[in-house]
Design a protein around this motif. Sequence first.
Motif, PDB file in Angstrom:
ATOM      1  N   HIS A   1      10.480  45.113   2.491  1.00 17.08           N
ATOM      2  CA  HIS A   1      10.345  44.284   4.055  1.00 17.08           C
ATOM      3  C   HIS A   1       9.076  44.926   4.483  1.00 17.08           C
ATOM      4  O   HIS A   1       9.105  44.807   5.897  1.00 17.08           O
ATOM      5  N   VAL A   2       8.228  45.590   4.118  1.00 12.71           N
ATOM      6  CA  VAL A   2       6.939  46.477   4.622  1.00 12.71           C
ATOM      7  C   VAL A   2       5.844  46.064   3.784  1.00 12.71           C
ATOM      8  O   VAL A   2       5.752  46.477   2.557  1.00 12.71           O
ATOM      9  N   THR A   3       4.743  45.958   4.429  1.00 13.11           N
ATOM     10  CA  THR A   3       3.422  46.060   3.557  1.00 13.11           C
ATOM     11  C   THR A   3       2.538  46.903   4.394  1.00 13.11           C
ATOM     12  O   THR A   3       2.718  47.215   5.541  1.00 13.11           O
ATOM     13  N   VAL A   4       1.646  47.423   3.278  1.00  8.89           N
ATOM     14  CA  VAL A   4       0.416  48.591   4.112  1.00  8.89           C
ATOM     15  C   VAL A   4      -0.738  48.093   3.410  1.00  8.89           C
ATOM     16  O   VAL A   4      -0.808  48.008   2.196  1.00  8.89           O
ATOM     17  N   ASP A   5      -1.653  47.908   4.409  1.00 12.28           N
ATOM     18  CA  ASP A   5      -3.182  47.594   3.793  1.00 12.28           C
ATOM     19  C   ASP A   5      -4.026  48.386   4.369  1.00 12.28           C
ATOM     20  O   ASP A   5      -3.724  48.902   5.335  1.00 12.28           O
TER      21      ASP A   5
ATOM     22  N   LEU B   1       9.893  51.419   5.461  1.00 14.37           N
ATOM     23  CA  LEU B   1       9.231  52.167   6.234  1.00 14.37           C
ATOM     24  C   LEU B   1       8.734  53.850   5.959  1.00 14.37           C
ATOM     25  O   LEU B   1       7.635  54.217   6.331  1.00 14.37           O
ATOM     26  N   SER B   2       9.901  54.335   5.724  1.00 15.42           N
ATOM     27  CA  SER B   2       9.725  55.583   5.295  1.00 15.42           C
ATOM     28  C   SER B   2       8.842  55.967   4.105  1.00 15.42           C
ATOM     29  O   SER B   2       7.874  56.922   4.016  1.00 15.42           O
TER      30      SER B   2
ATOM     31  N   ASN C   1       4.709  62.078  15.743  1.00 19.44           N
ATOM     32  CA  ASN C   1       3.989  63.191  15.280  1.00 19.44           C
ATOM     33  C   ASN C   1       3.001  62.978  14.293  1.00 19.44           C
ATOM     34  O   ASN C   1       2.341  63.999  13.523  1.00 19.44           O
ATOM     35  N   LEU C   2       2.607  61.621  14.168  1.00 16.27           N
ATOM     36  CA  LEU C   2       1.428  61.115  13.165  1.00 16.27           C
ATOM     37  C   LEU C   2      -0.001  61.847  13.534  1.00 16.27           C
ATOM     38  O   LEU C   2       0.121  62.097  14.570  1.00 16.27           O
ATOM     39  N   HIS C   3      -0.564  61.963  12.546  1.00 16.20           N
ATOM     40  CA  HIS C   3      -1.757  62.770  12.707  1.00 16.20           C
ATOM     41  C   HIS C   3      -3.002  61.843  13.306  1.00 16.20           C
ATOM     42  O   HIS C   3      -4.096  62.561  13.443  1.00 16.20           O
ATOM     43  N   CYS C   4      -2.643  60.495  13.416  1.00 18.52           N
ATOM     44  CA  CYS C   4      -3.799  59.831  14.076  1.00 18.52           C
ATOM     45  C   CYS C   4      -3.302  58.683  15.240  1.00 18.52           C
ATOM     46  O   CYS C   4      -2.168  58.665  15.240  1.00 18.52           O
ATOM     47  N   PRO C   5      -4.054  58.156  15.502  1.00 22.69           N
ATOM     48  CA  PRO C   5      -3.830  57.205  16.782  1.00 22.69           C
ATOM     49  C   PRO C   5      -3.036  55.891  16.127  1.00 22.69           C
ATOM     50  O   PRO C   5      -3.204  55.470  15.302  1.00 22.69           O
ATOM     51  N   ILE C   6      -2.202  55.560  17.232  1.00 19.34           N
ATOM     52  CA  ILE C   6      -1.200  54.330  16.761  1.00 19.34           C
ATOM     53  C   ILE C   6      -1.435  53.213  17.481  1.00 19.34           C
ATOM     54  O   ILE C   6      -1.646  53.498  18.864  1.00 19.34           O
ATOM     55  N   VAL C   7      -1.992  52.005  17.105  1.00 21.12           N
ATOM     56  CA  VAL C   7      -2.186  50.832  18.063  1.00 21.12           C
ATOM     57  C   VAL C   7      -1.155  49.708  17.507  1.00 21.12           C
ATOM     58  O   VAL C   7      -0.915  49.425  16.329  1.00 21.12           O
ATOM     59  N   THR C   8      -0.327  49.547  18.415  1.00 19.33           N
ATOM     60  CA  THR C   8       0.714  48.298  17.986  1.00 19.33           C
ATOM     61  C   THR C   8       0.219  47.068  18.663  1.00 19.33           C
ATOM     62  O   THR C   8      -0.163  47.030  19.485  1.00 19.33           O
TER      63      THR C   8
ATOM     64  N   ALA D   1       3.451  57.135   1.939  1.00 13.99           N
ATOM     65  CA  ALA D   1       2.028  56.664   1.136  1.00 13.99           C
ATOM     66  C   ALA D   1       0.719  57.085   2.286  1.00 13.99           C
ATOM     67  O   ALA D   1      -0.272  57.283   1.866  1.00 13.99           O
ATOM     68  N   ILE D   2       1.072  56.866   3.409  1.00 11.76           N
ATOM     69  CA  ILE D   2       0.074  57.185   4.552  1.00 11.76           C
ATOM     70  C   ILE D   2      -0.329  58.486   4.441  1.00 11.76           C
ATOM     71  O   ILE D   2      -1.268  59.030   4.615  1.00 11.76           O
ATOM     72  N   ASP D   3       0.817  59.498   4.626  1.00 10.39           N
ATOM     73  CA  ASP D   3       0.798  60.662   4.520  1.00 10.39           C
ATOM     74  C   ASP D   3      -0.100  61.338   3.246  1.00 10.39           C
ATOM     75  O   ASP D   3      -0.967  62.281   3.181  1.00 10.39           O
ATOM     76  N   ASP D   4       0.154  60.586   2.114  1.00  9.71           N
ATOM     77  CA  ASP D   4      -0.592  60.925   1.087  1.00  9.71           C
ATOM     78  C   ASP D   4      -2.117  60.693   1.047  1.00  9.71           C
ATOM     79  O   ASP D   4      -2.925  61.150   0.256  1.00  9.71           O
TER      80      ASP D   4
END
Length: 264
Positions: free
Chosen positions: A5-9, A36-37, A99-106, A42-45
């Motif tokens: 139920h989550v996609t990452v592009d 989501l976890s 604690n994410l390493h970069c800015p988040i835009v929702t 995958a984003i951390d990688d």
Amino acid sequence: MQFKHVTVDFDGPVTILKLDHPEVMNAVSMEMLGGLSEALDAIDDRKAEVRCLVITGAGRAFCTGANLQGRGNAKPGGRNNAGAALETAYHPFLRRLRNLHCPIVTSVNGPAAGAGMSIALMGDMILCARSSYFLQAFRRIGLVPDCGSTWLLPRLVGKARAVELSLMGERLPAEKALEWGLVNRVYDDAALMDETMKLAHELANGPTVALSLIRRLYWESPGNSFEEQLDLEQQLQREAGSAADFKEGVTAFLEKRPAKFKGK
């Protein structure tokens, strides 16, 4: 990349994480929280490549809160621990965003209710479709606000408005949310994603070491005294000043050219 139920592009330095269960208006289930976890793993990688994260929803909703069909509703004569999933699944996800390493835009493309509202408010920049709205839906099912909303809302819109949203459970339209200072920008529905990506790429091409430290300063500010915040600013300014981006920024300024930040 596809998760439950989550996609990452990936669009260059910008990563788009999409809540992707439109059949239930992206309501959050334990399966989605697992997805989501895995998506954040995958984003951390690819941390060095991911310089801005966009969070949005598939279909006509951003996220309508918890999927009640999977929440383990109380049964007659039984007991229900409605807070168990918060500790084991929701809170770890929210902490990872904080604690994410970069800015988040929702990019709020539709209704953001309950936990979905909290996820939307985790953005450093919150952009909304004109037709979208926010809803503290908990009182409608006899629960209290959660997922950090009672911490976020008073700091964003003040106690009176935060309490009213929670006690009354009324929709807050995007335009009113902008007027209240809850969100940053509102766009026509058809323009939202283009404007989101334009802003996300602007952030991603910026001095992301400093942007990450700016995030930390504002997250920690509410719990700090003035003196503690001065000390933190000094500490993080020293860290920012040791980055290659600072040297590039100063050099570009003196040479009267656009800076080419590397996020290092």
